[in-house]
Design a protein around this motif. Structure first.
Motif, PDB file in Angstrom:
ATOM      1  N   PRO A  90      38.272  56.975   5.816  1.00 49.82           N
ATOM      2  CA  PRO A  90      37.583  56.508   7.024  1.00 49.82           C
ATOM      3  C   PRO A  90      36.221  57.195   7.177  1.00 49.82           C
ATOM      4  N   PRO A  91      35.310  56.576   7.930  1.00 47.74           N
ATOM      5  CA  PRO A  91      33.959  57.119   8.076  1.00 47.74           C
ATOM      6  C   PRO A  91      33.914  58.602   8.459  1.00 47.74           C
ATOM      7  N   PRO A 121      37.817  51.320  11.014  1.00 49.01           N
ATOM      8  CA  PRO A 121      38.195  52.329  12.013  1.00 49.01           C
ATOM      9  C   PRO A 121      37.617  53.683  11.611  1.00 49.01           C
ATOM     10  N   MET A 122      36.980  54.377  12.574  1.00 48.59           N
ATOM     11  CA  MET A 122      36.333  55.657  12.259  1.00 48.59           C
ATOM     12  C   MET A 122      37.335  56.672  11.723  1.00 48.59           C
ATOM     13  N   GLY A 123      38.562  56.625  12.240  1.00 43.85           N
ATOM     14  CA  GLY A 123      39.645  57.414  11.672  1.00 43.85           C
ATOM     15  C   GLY A 123      39.497  58.903  11.859  1.00 43.85           C
ATOM     16  N   PRO A 124      40.605  59.621  11.853  1.00 43.92           N
ATOM     17  CA  PRO A 124      40.494  61.075  11.892  1.00 43.92           C
ATOM     18  C   PRO A 124      39.906  61.582  10.582  1.00 43.92           C
ATOM     19  N   ALA A 125      39.134  62.647  10.660  1.00 44.18           N
ATOM     20  CA  ALA A 125      38.458  63.161   9.480  1.00 44.18           C
ATOM     21  C   ALA A 125      39.434  63.563   8.386  1.00 44.18           C
ATOM     22  N   ALA A 166      42.464  62.290   7.866  1.00 45.67           N
ATOM     23  CA  ALA A 166      43.469  61.277   7.504  1.00 45.67           C
ATOM     24  C   ALA A 166      43.368  60.884   6.041  1.00 45.67           C
ATOM     25  N   MET A 167      44.491  60.679   5.430  1.00 45.63           N
ATOM     26  CA  MET A 167      44.489  60.181   4.063  1.00 45.63           C
ATOM     27  C   MET A 167      44.424  58.662   4.136  1.00 45.63           C
ATOM     28  N   PRO A 168      43.667  58.062   3.232  1.00 46.38           N
ATOM     29  CA  PRO A 168      43.536  56.610   3.265  1.00 46.38           C
ATOM     30  C   PRO A 168      44.867  55.938   2.961  1.00 46.38           C
ATOM     31  N   LYS A 213      44.866  52.332   2.854  1.00 44.87           N
ATOM     32  CA  LYS A 213      44.519  51.075   2.181  1.00 44.87           C
ATOM     33  C   LYS A 213      43.055  51.078   1.862  1.00 44.87           C
TER      34      LYS A 213
END
Lengths: 154, 208
Positions: free
Chosen positions: B191-192, A144-148, A150-152, A154
């Motif tokens: 994330p990317p 998932p590209m994810g929010p910039a 966001a903390m990981p 997993k």
């Protein structure tokens, strides 16, 4: 490829027969697409147990590789450590998720490079004597590209 | 551990001490046996710095990328988990950048398993995740030195498996600035878009 397809057809038939028992079912099995030079890959899925007894996945077999093993990944001392495990338990009326960074079926020594969309036949053996045969499609790794910010997780 | 009175007698105390000393000694032995490298990361002294390793196109030196941002990842192609996950995320990050920014960034994948990964395997494996990603290899000694520079922890571990052995390793992406200095590390699981932001932050002329 022909042999793969044939195996896939049989796998479907077996899977249908096994599902009739109803206690154990497999959701969303898929094989991770890896570079053609990679010798190994992982298979992920959800194992559901609708029975009244805990069951353990004790082994796996696939014609796609020399060997199929049960593995997990642990995080220890700042390192990712992949380790073979003897079994993967699934609680009564529960489910166990095989996912990246966690439990997986590892195919070791792929007999040929896998392409996206290939179907890999897989047989899972459980400690109650039952087995499940299924076909797992090869899928591209989805991150998932994810929010910039966001903390990981997993 | 012992809450009863006898535990406080000098005899018990001395045997406890002895046990402690032996435990510490055996931890030391286990660590030495493991061959864990690069404890620098834990003590926070990772400095980064130049290195030269081998590729299918001959030696590759970090120095040759001055003026570009370099992003490093250490792993091995036998790894079915952390490595493909992180390299896929890095590939996604590169593809999310503008083409102009992407050409200013050089991704490098460095093996921690030189016994199984030759330069050809490294090149093909790396290219799969992003076309310009280079796969690098060196002797065990050179790789251990580079890993230590960047604070990478790794240990070859024999396992009861057809895989024979695995390489336990830490899983960070290291961003090296246009000046060749280690600018920051990005943890596993980022994330990317977060990786892309870290890469853009290191580019002097990027629209942030």
């Amino acid at each position: 490829m022909k042999r793969f397809l044939l195996a896939a057809v049989f796998a479907t038939l077996w899977a249908g027969a096994a599902l009739a028992d109803g206690a154990i079912s497999i959701g969303d099995p898929h094989v991770r697409l890896v570079p053609p030079t990679a010798e190994n890959t992982g298979i992920f899925m959800v194992i559901r147990n609708q029975g009244d007894k805990d069951v353990k996945l004790i082994g796996a077999d696939s014609p796609a590789s020399k060997k199929a093993e049960l593995h997990t990944v642990i995080e220890e001392g700042g390192m990712k450590k992949m380790r073979p495990v003897h079994d993967i338990s699934v609680k009564a009326k529960g489910e166990t998720v095989l996912k990246p960074g966690d439990y997986h079926v590892m195919l070791i020594g792929l007999t040929k490079p896998l392409q996206e969309g290939d179907i890999v036949p897989l047989t899972l053996r459980f400690d109650d004597g039952s087995s499940q045969s299924l076909q797992a499609p090869v899928r591209k790794i989805q991150v998932p590209m994810g929010p910039a910010a966001a903390m990981p997780t997993k | 551990m012992h809450t009863d009175q006898r535990a406080r007698t000098p005899f018990r105390l001395s045997s406890l001490l002895l046990v402690s000393v032996l435990s510490i000694a055996s931890i030391g032995l286990v660590a030495a046996h493991d061959g864990t490298h690069g404890l620098a990361h834990e003590t926070g002294v990772a400095k980064g710095g130049d290195f030269t390793l081998d590729s299918t196109a001959g030696p590759v030196a970090l120095k040759q990328f001055r003026g570009k941002v370099v992003v490093l990842y250490f792993g091995y192609t036998f790894c079915p988990d952390a490595c493909p996950t992180t390299l896929s995320a890095l590939g996604g990050a590169m593809r999310s950048l503008t083409p102009a920014d992407a050409t200013q960034i050089q991704p490098l994948f460095i093996t921690l398993d030189p016994a199984r990964d030759d330069v050809k395997r490294m090149a093909e494996y790396s290219r799969f995740f992003y076309p310009t990603m280079l796969g690098l290899r060196g002797s065990e000694e050179r790789l251990a030195a580079v890993a230590k520079q960047y604070g990478v922890l790794f240990a070859k571990q024999k396992v009861d498996s057809a895989a024979n052995y695995v390489v336990d390793h830490s899983s960070f992406l290291y961003v090296v600035g246009t000046d060749g200095k280690l600018s920051r590390s990005v943890p596993y699981g980022a994330p990317p878009l977060e990786i892309a932001a870290a890469l853009r932050a290191a580019l002097p002329h990027s629209a942030k």
